[in-house]
Design a protein around this motif. Structure first.
Motif, mmCIF file in Angstrom:
data_model
loop_
_atom_site.group_PDB
_atom_site.id
_atom_site.type_symbol
_atom_site.label_atom_id
_atom_site.label_comp_id
_atom_site.label_asym_id
_atom_site.label_seq_id
_atom_site.Cartn_x
_atom_site.Cartn_y
_atom_site.Cartn_z
ATOM 1 N N VAL A 1 0.667 -1.357 0.006
ATOM 2 C CA VAL A 1 -0.055 -0.344 0.138
ATOM 3 C C VAL A 1 0.485 0.978 -0.030
ATOM 4 O O VAL A 1 1.062 2.246 -0.853
ATOM 5 N N VAL A 2 1.882 1.097 0.896
ATOM 6 C CA VAL A 2 2.996 2.320 0.723
ATOM 7 C C VAL A 2 3.256 2.376 -0.586
ATOM 8 O O VAL A 2 3.840 3.563 -0.765
ATOM 9 N N ALA A 3 4.256 1.295 -1.446
ATOM 10 C CA ALA A 3 4.982 1.530 -2.699
ATOM 11 C C ALA A 3 3.576 2.242 -3.098
ATOM 12 O O ALA A 3 4.131 2.996 -4.167
ATOM 13 N N ARG A 4 2.468 1.944 -3.226
ATOM 14 C CA ARG A 4 0.989 2.612 -3.972
ATOM 15 C C ARG A 4 0.822 3.819 -3.976
ATOM 16 O O ARG A 4 0.650 4.719 -4.740
ATOM 17 N N LEU A 5 1.149 4.580 -2.556
ATOM 18 C CA LEU A 5 0.745 6.139 -2.098
ATOM 19 C C LEU A 5 2.173 6.353 -2.360
ATOM 20 O O LEU A 5 1.877 7.407 -3.020
ATOM 21 N N TYR B 1 0.008 12.250 10.459
ATOM 22 C CA TYR B 1 -0.269 11.004 9.146
ATOM 23 C C TYR B 1 -0.249 9.679 9.477
ATOM 24 O O TYR B 1 -1.192 8.758 8.541
ATOM 25 N N VAL B 2 -0.721 9.358 10.726
ATOM 26 C CA VAL B 2 -0.299 7.869 11.197
ATOM 27 C C VAL B 2 -2.170 7.225 10.752
ATOM 28 O O VAL B 2 -2.347 6.987 10.055
ATOM 29 N N VAL B 3 -2.805 8.468 11.392
ATOM 30 C CA VAL B 3 -4.292 8.910 11.334
ATOM 31 C C VAL B 3 -4.616 8.307 9.965
ATOM 32 O O VAL B 3 -5.346 7.337 9.357
ATOM 33 N N ALA B 4 -4.246 9.487 9.018
ATOM 34 C CA ALA B 4 -4.551 9.271 7.849
ATOM 35 C C ALA B 4 -4.198 7.901 6.866
ATOM 36 O O ALA B 4 -4.641 7.743 5.722
ATOM 37 N N LEU B 5 -2.353 7.445 6.956
ATOM 38 C CA LEU B 5 -1.834 6.444 6.578
ATOM 39 C C LEU B 5 -3.543 4.928 6.720
ATOM 40 O O LEU B 5 -3.662 4.235 5.662
ATOM 41 N N ARG C 1 -6.229 5.311 7.668
ATOM 42 C CA ARG C 1 -7.618 5.065 6.847
ATOM 43 C C ARG C 1 -7.261 5.144 5.839
ATOM 44 O O ARG C 1 -8.343 4.233 4.847
ATOM 45 N N ILE C 2 -6.445 5.386 4.815
ATOM 46 C CA ILE C 2 -6.277 4.756 3.567
ATOM 47 C C ILE C 2 -5.821 3.629 3.088
ATOM 48 O O ILE C 2 -6.308 2.832 2.728
ATOM 49 N N GLY C 3 -5.132 3.381 4.123
ATOM 50 C CA GLY C 3 -4.200 1.354 4.010
ATOM 51 C C GLY C 3 -5.513 0.826 3.763
ATOM 52 O O GLY C 3 -5.967 0.097 3.771
ATOM 53 N N ALA D 1 -9.098 1.236 3.672
ATOM 54 C CA ALA D 1 -9.405 1.416 2.396
ATOM 55 C C ALA D 1 -8.915 0.844 1.893
ATOM 56 O O ALA D 1 -10.263 0.015 1.228
ATOM 57 N N LYS D 2 -7.500 0.926 1.679
ATOM 58 C CA LYS D 2 -7.102 -0.014 0.004
ATOM 59 C C LYS D 2 -7.057 -1.281 0.476
ATOM 60 O O LYS D 2 -6.837 -2.389 -0.225
ATOM 61 N N GLU D 3 -6.780 -1.497 1.345
ATOM 62 C CA GLU D 3 -6.484 -3.238 1.716
ATOM 63 C C GLU D 3 -7.819 -3.608 1.743
ATOM 64 O O GLU D 3 -8.147 -4.256 1.202
ATOM 65 N N THR D 4 -9.105 -3.299 2.119
ATOM 66 C CA THR D 4 -10.023 -4.203 2.185
ATOM 67 C C THR D 4 -11.193 -4.472 0.746
ATOM 68 O O THR D 4 -11.614 -5.256 0.355
ATOM 69 N N ARG D 5 -10.649 -2.952 -0.001
ATOM 70 C CA ARG D 5 -10.908 -2.888 -1.653
ATOM 71 C C ARG D 5 -10.418 -4.101 -2.498
ATOM 72 O O ARG D 5 -10.981 -4.685 -3.131
ATOM 73 N N GLY D 6 -8.723 -4.584 -1.645
ATOM 74 C CA GLY D 6 -8.144 -5.210 -2.630
ATOM 75 C C GLY D 6 -7.252 -4.267 -4.338
ATOM 76 O O GLY D 6 -8.302 -3.482 -4.226
ATOM 77 N N LEU D 7 -6.633 -5.103 -4.614
ATOM 78 C CA LEU D 7 -6.013 -4.434 -5.704
ATOM 79 C C LEU D 7 -7.103 -5.848 -7.102
ATOM 80 O O LEU D 7 -6.915 -6.282 -6.895
ATOM 81 N N TRP D 8 -7.282 -4.905 -7.626
ATOM 82 C CA TRP D 8 -8.106 -5.408 -9.336
ATOM 83 C C TRP D 8 -7.226 -4.648 -10.390
ATOM 84 O O TRP D 8 -6.729 -3.543 -10.620
ATOM 85 N N PRO D 9 -7.096 -5.401 -11.180
ATOM 86 C CA PRO D 9 -6.983 -7.158 -11.157
ATOM 87 C C PRO D 9 -6.439 -8.391 -10.988
ATOM 88 O O PRO D 9 -5.085 -7.387 -10.432
#
Ligand code: NAD
Length: 434
Positions: A46-50, A416-420, A422-424, A426-434
């Motif tokens: 997730v950090v790499a994507r961000l 930043y921890v609060v922000a990250l 929340r973003i992390g 959301a990303k983990e829950t939605r997953g990476l498609w495809p």
């Protein structure tokens, strides 16, 4: 700082280091992300994507000048991340706008929206042009053509621009009109920061300054100071600085110094902030005010005050001057006023820095209110905007404060921890498609 080498919180003050300064907004944003990631429980992927924006649109914007000649300018729209909702962020007109600057600033918007828990991601854009060289008619033609060039990537559900350096409500009105004409329907929610007559929100202009004042007030309370005994210096008596200074003055703090681009004024007994006109009201007025002392902007930053609010431009607290900063707390009104290296020195010296992504987030928060008003076609009163902003700021403040208290993080790391997280999340829950 006190004479005994301790700050107002009684902590010993260390000497500064001399790390090299970051080169750009993008470099700073990436370094801040890496540092924050080490404190947050977020997947490395997730950090790499961000670290990368989703998309950067570069466009050419041809402009017919008033004299009939033609110039071509370059425009950008960087979209960093939209896992939590549409991209959100300003459009600036400035000769030094670049793709990298837009990417760095769009990353900050991602964190800012997440720390405020707004359903938006981060975007930023602009045109590399000096708006002072354009007539009103040229600014209108440039804005309409730029809106057309980026029309495919913006929209109320996709990416919602707002004013930034060199742009204001009028540019947003032209942008909204150009977009609406092409869509075939009036679409006020495509931009925020519009004049209220076409769907803008009351209180949008004062909002970032109001949030700076709210965060300052809460921080004063957190450190058990008394606002009546608190002295404040504000660099930049513009939209953010003047609104923050006036509110803090109204709440009992003593605002002893303010500045504009021409210089600073200082009165140890406190200035009458209502009587000092802002930059927008009359350029040069701050230095024209009848104060006991005038100072340079550099002197203002080094004043021995309780709270220093840099609210003018970025990169003003650097390794060059950080050792001379004598304030006991810094509240960032501007975006990025403290360089990464200077921030580390302030941390060593035990001087709390309330970060921009929390302190000036009132602007994007009221932009969110504006977007809601546009979608619902129902305008809120100014009182309601103030009440809801106060509630949102306190919610974000409390979320950040918990991390400061429980994990002994700096205010910036905690935000930043609060922000990250929340973003992390959301990303983990939605997953990476495809
Ligand atoms: P503004 O143009 O209204 O005011 C800027 C003030 O800073 C003016 O008083 C100007 O004279 C002064 N200034 C300009 N250059 C200076 C310099 N080199 N040294 C000292 N003073 C200087 O701008 P603003 O909207 O108040 O924005 C200020 C900062 O806050 C910027 O960093 C901006 O990105 C940030 N910010 C603005 C908003 C917003 O919605 N207005 C929201 C969040 C953050």
């Amino acid at each position: 700082m006190n004479e005994d080498g301790k700050n107002r919180n009684g902590e010993a003050v260390a000497d500064g280091g001399s790390e090299s300064e970051p080169e750009s907004a993008l470099a700073t944003a990436r370094r801040q992300l890496e540092r924050a990631a080490s404190h947050a429980d977020v997947d490395d992927g997730v950090v790499a994507r961000l670290k990368h924006p989703t998309r950067v649109q570069q466009v050419s914007v041809p402009l017919r000048r008033d004299d009939g000649s033609l110039d071509v300018f370059t425009g950008f729209r960087a979209q960093h991340d939209d896992v939590r909702g549409p991209y959100k962020g300003g459009l600036r007109y400035h000769p030094e706008v670049t793709a990298d600057e837009c990417i760095g600033l769009s990353m900050w918007m991602t964190w800012k929206c997440a720390v405020m828990d707004l359903p938006f991601g981060g975007g930023k854009g602009g045109v590399a042009v000096d708006p002072k060289t354009l007539s009103d008619e040229e600014r209108e033609r440039l804005t309409r053509r730029f809106a057309e060039e980026i029309r495919n990537v913006v929209g109320p559900k996709k990416d919602v621009p707002a004013p930034d350096m060199g742009t204001g409500p009028q540019e947003m009105a032209w942008f909204m009109d150009a977009y609406s004409m092409q869509q075939g329907e009036t679409t006020p929610g495509v931009v925020t920061g519009k004049p209220p007559v076409i769907g803008g929100s009351y209180g949008r202009e004062e909002a970032p300054g109001r949030s700076v004042a709210i965060v300052t007030r809460e921080a004063i309370d957190f450190y058990d100071w008394d606002i009546e005994d608190t002295t404040v210096a504000v660099q930049g008596f513009g939209s953010v600085g003047a609104n923050a200074a006036r509110l803090l003055d109204e709440w009992g703090a003593k605002v002893v110094a303010v500045s504009d681009v021409d210089g600073a004024i200082y009165d140890p007994d406190g200035l009458d902030t209502q009587d000092v006109e802002g930059h927008d009201e009359r350029p040069g007025m701050v230095s024209g005010y009848d104060a006991p002392e005038s100072l340079t902007n550099e002197d203002l930053l080094e004043l021995d005050v309780d709270v220093l609010i840099p609210a003018a431009i970025g990169n003003v607290i650097t390794t060059e001057n950080v050792d001379a900063i004598s304030a006991d707390m810094v509240v960032e009104g501007a975006n990025g006023p403290t360089t990464f290296a200077a921030d580390a020195v302030l941390e060593e010296r035990g001087i709390p820095v309330l970060p921009d992504i929390l302190a000036n987030a009132g602007g994007v928060t009221v932009s969110y209110f504006e977007w809601l008003q546009d979608i619902n076609r129902r305008q809120w009163s100014l009182e309601r905007v103030h009440e809801e902003l106060e509630a949102e700021m306190l919610k974000a403040w409390n979320a950040v404060r918990e991390h400061v208290e429980e994990r002994d993080l700096t205010w910036r790391d905690a935000a930043y921890v609060v922000a990250l997280s929340r973003i992390g999340g959301a990303k983990e829950t939605r997953g990476l498609w495809p």
